[in-house]
Design a protein around this motif. Structure first.
Motif, PDB file in Angstrom:
ATOM      1  N   GLU A   1       0.832  -1.133  -0.026  1.00 19.46           N
ATOM      2  CA  GLU A   1      -0.072   0.105  -0.004  1.00 19.46           C
ATOM      3  C   GLU A   1       0.988   1.190   0.106  1.00 19.46           C
ATOM      4  OE1 GLU A   1      -3.494   2.145   2.635  1.00 19.46           O
ATOM      5  OE2 GLU A   1      -2.925  -0.159   2.797  1.00 19.46           O
ATOM      6  N   ARG A   2       1.983   1.283   0.591  1.00 17.30           N
ATOM      7  CA  ARG A   2       2.756   2.360   0.671  1.00 17.30           C
ATOM      8  C   ARG A   2       3.680   2.751  -0.477  1.00 17.30           C
ATOM      9  NH1 ARG A   2       4.187   0.361   6.059  1.00 17.30           N
ATOM     10  NH2 ARG A   2       6.190  -0.446   5.146  1.00 17.30           N
ATOM     11  N   ILE A   3       3.832   1.729  -1.267  1.00 19.28           N
ATOM     12  CA  ILE A   3       4.618   1.505  -2.559  1.00 19.28           C
ATOM     13  C   ILE A   3       3.542   2.264  -3.533  1.00 19.28           C
ATOM     14  CG2 ILE A   3       5.399   0.092  -4.691  1.00 19.28           C
ATOM     15  CD1 ILE A   3       6.673  -1.585  -2.400  1.00 19.28           C
ATOM     16  N   ILE A   4       2.446   1.752  -3.680  1.00 14.61           N
ATOM     17  CA  ILE A   4       1.462   2.267  -4.455  1.00 14.61           C
ATOM     18  C   ILE A   4       1.084   3.675  -4.221  1.00 14.61           C
ATOM     19  CG2 ILE A   4      -1.260   2.085  -5.002  1.00 14.61           C
ATOM     20  CD1 ILE A   4      -1.137  -1.128  -4.590  1.00 14.61           C
ATOM     21  N   GLU A   5       1.068   4.175  -3.002  1.00 11.61           N
ATOM     22  CA  GLU A   5       0.813   5.540  -2.425  1.00 11.61           C
ATOM     23  C   GLU A   5       1.850   6.218  -3.037  1.00 11.61           C
ATOM     24  OE1 GLU A   5      -1.558   8.305  -0.896  1.00 11.61           O
ATOM     25  OE2 GLU A   5      -1.839   6.293  -1.136  1.00 11.61           O
ATOM     26  N   ARG A   6       3.148   6.040  -2.869  1.00 11.73           N
ATOM     27  CA  ARG A   6       4.382   6.680  -3.429  1.00 11.73           C
ATOM     28  C   ARG A   6       4.332   6.768  -4.977  1.00 11.73           C
ATOM     29  NH1 ARG A   6       9.070   4.550   0.541  1.00 11.73           N
ATOM     30  NH2 ARG A   6       8.165   5.540   2.535  1.00 11.73           N
ATOM     31  N   LEU A   7       3.896   5.694  -5.731  1.00  9.69           N
ATOM     32  CA  LEU A   7       3.911   5.813  -7.040  1.00  9.69           C
ATOM     33  C   LEU A   7       2.874   6.930  -7.533  1.00  9.69           C
ATOM     34  CD1 LEU A   7       4.222   1.952  -7.892  1.00  9.69           C
ATOM     35  CD2 LEU A   7       5.988   3.812  -8.467  1.00  9.69           C
ATOM     36  N   LYS A   8       1.804   6.819  -6.790  1.00  6.59           N
ATOM     37  CA  LYS A   8       0.631   7.866  -7.243  1.00  6.59           C
ATOM     38  C   LYS A   8       1.409   9.335  -7.177  1.00  6.59           C
ATOM     39  CE  LYS A   8      -3.322   5.462  -5.689  1.00  6.59           C
ATOM     40  NZ  LYS A   8      -4.341   5.333  -4.283  1.00  6.59           N
ATOM     41  N   ARG A   9       2.291   9.410  -6.325  1.00  9.31           N
ATOM     42  CA  ARG A   9       2.940  10.997  -6.562  1.00  9.31           C
ATOM     43  C   ARG A   9       3.931  11.273  -7.438  1.00  9.31           C
ATOM     44  NH1 ARG A   9       4.442  10.270  -0.157  1.00  9.31           N
ATOM     45  NH2 ARG A   9       2.101   9.740   0.739  1.00  9.31           N
ATOM     46  N   VAL A  10       4.135  10.196  -8.415  1.00  8.58           N
ATOM     47  CA  VAL A  10       5.371  10.284  -9.512  1.00  8.58           C
ATOM     48  C   VAL A  10       4.810  11.194 -10.495  1.00  8.58           C
ATOM     49  CG1 VAL A  10       6.654   9.291 -11.026  1.00  8.58           C
ATOM     50  CG2 VAL A  10       6.468   8.235  -9.025  1.00  8.58           C
ATOM     51  N   PRO A  11       5.229  12.283 -10.881  1.00 12.28           N
ATOM     52  CA  PRO A  11       4.716  13.123 -12.044  1.00 12.28           C
ATOM     53  C   PRO A  11       4.502  12.548 -13.230  1.00 12.28           C
ATOM     54  CG  PRO A  11       6.444  14.403 -10.752  1.00 12.28           C
ATOM     55  CD  PRO A  11       6.510  12.834 -10.175  1.00 12.28           C
ATOM     56  N   LYS A  12       3.659  12.928 -14.087  1.00 14.68           N
ATOM     57  CA  LYS A  12       3.281  12.344 -15.190  1.00 14.68           C
ATOM     58  C   LYS A  12       4.071  12.462 -16.106  1.00 14.68           C
ATOM     59  CE  LYS A  12      -1.064  13.135 -16.771  1.00 14.68           C
ATOM     60  NZ  LYS A  12      -2.218  13.605 -17.446  1.00 14.68           N
ATOM     61  N   LYS A  13       4.873  13.580 -16.236  1.00 11.96           N
ATOM     62  CA  LYS A  13       6.186  13.648 -17.146  1.00 11.96           C
ATOM     63  C   LYS A  13       7.285  12.630 -16.964  1.00 11.96           C
ATOM     64  CE  LYS A  13       5.770  18.374 -17.800  1.00 11.96           C
ATOM     65  NZ  LYS A  13       6.371  20.028 -17.875  1.00 11.96           N
TER      66      LYS A  13
END
Length: 294
Positions: free
Chosen positions: A266-278
């Protein structure tokens, strides 16, 4: 990322009463021994299907503590999609238990208020019968979720009295509804708040009138909305009521909504969501180029 609910309750007989007729429910825990005048309890639970409640027993020699204990034992959590139907059923069932106990004891009257906060995941609904209260404290602002079932409140709503006048009148504590009324005399109609979506930092205060008669709303907001843990806050609220006279039994139940970290995935998924689209586009291009070269 989810929520956890940090809860604490403090109940005290006050300075003028011989016993403590108040009771409570904190995530399934309540005051089993009605002879106990003061008690403190702390519990923390993951946000889910939970119930927190305060019950103010009435009856003195006729055993108001028996009525509040019956309520503490009987109300239970439920799903919010049918909370109105389920809570109305629970109110009727508990009222029936108390009325049967009165008949068993020869007809002496007893009763209890009930203010309940039903929680289900990230949502909550308040339900009440009587004048025990539930407040939401959000961003420092105090919001009353319950409605007092009293003649004094009716006078205020009709514009006959101001709140200050009503507090000084004999109507202030004359209840229009409580658990312990025979159905042929009056059909109970519990009040329901709107559905509340929980936010990090939210606090809830459930209390008997032994607190709200002794402590004004601005002080409640200051004490209940602070950064202290729930247990310290509940203790400070009760101490304030006692300092101001403690004319009645007083119970304060405080809930704090806090973030809780999930598992590794869950923490990995949460951090991946914060990666910018670019950044994702660049990674996709590099991956595609690597495949072509290979």
């Amino acid at each position: 990322m989810g929520f956890k609910i940090e809860g604490a309750v403090v109940t005290d007989a006050g300075k003028r009463r011989r016993g403590n007729e108040d009771n409570y429910c904190l995530f399934g825990h309540y005051k089993h021994d009605t002879n106990v005048d003061s008690k403190t309890e702390r519990r923390t639970a993951a946000a889910g299907r939970l119930l927190a409640a305060v019950y103010d027993g009435m009856g003195g020699e006729e055993a108001g503590e028996v009525a509040s204990l019956a309520a503490a034992k009987s109300f239970c959590p439920c799903a919010l999609e049918n909370v109105r139907e389920e809570a109305v059923r629970q109110v009727a069932d508990v009222n029936g238990i108390i009325c049967a106990e009165m008949q068993k004891r020869g007809g002496g009257r007893m009763g209890t208020t009930a203010v309940l906060l039903y929680m289900d995941g990230r949502k909550a609904v308040c339900c009440n019968v009587g004048d025990s209260r539930c407040y939401l404290i959000r961003n420092g602002a105090l919001k009353l979720l319950s409605v007092d079932h009293s003649e004094g409140e009716n006078m205020i709503r009709m514009g006959i009295m101001s709140e200050e006048q009503a507090r000084k009148s004999k109507s202030w504590h004359k209840l229009t509804q409580h658990l312990g009324i025979f159905p042929e005399e009056f059909m109970l109609e519990p009040h329901f708040s709107e559905e509340i979506r929980l936010q990090e930092g939210d606090s809830f205060l459930l209390c008997s009138d032994g607190l709200t008669d002794m402590v004004m709303d601005d002080v409640l907001a200051k004490l209940a909305g602070g950064s202290q843990e729930a247990g310290e806050t509940a203790q400070r609220l009760v101490e304030e009521a006692l300092k101001n006279g403690g004319r009645d039994n007083v119970t304060a139940l405080v809930l704090r909504v806090k973030k809780t970290e999930g598992g590794i995935l869950e923490r990995i998924i949460e951090r991946l969501k914060r990666v910018p689209k670019k950044a994702w586009i660049v990674l996709f291009i590099l991956a595609a180029a690597a495949v072509i070269i290979a």
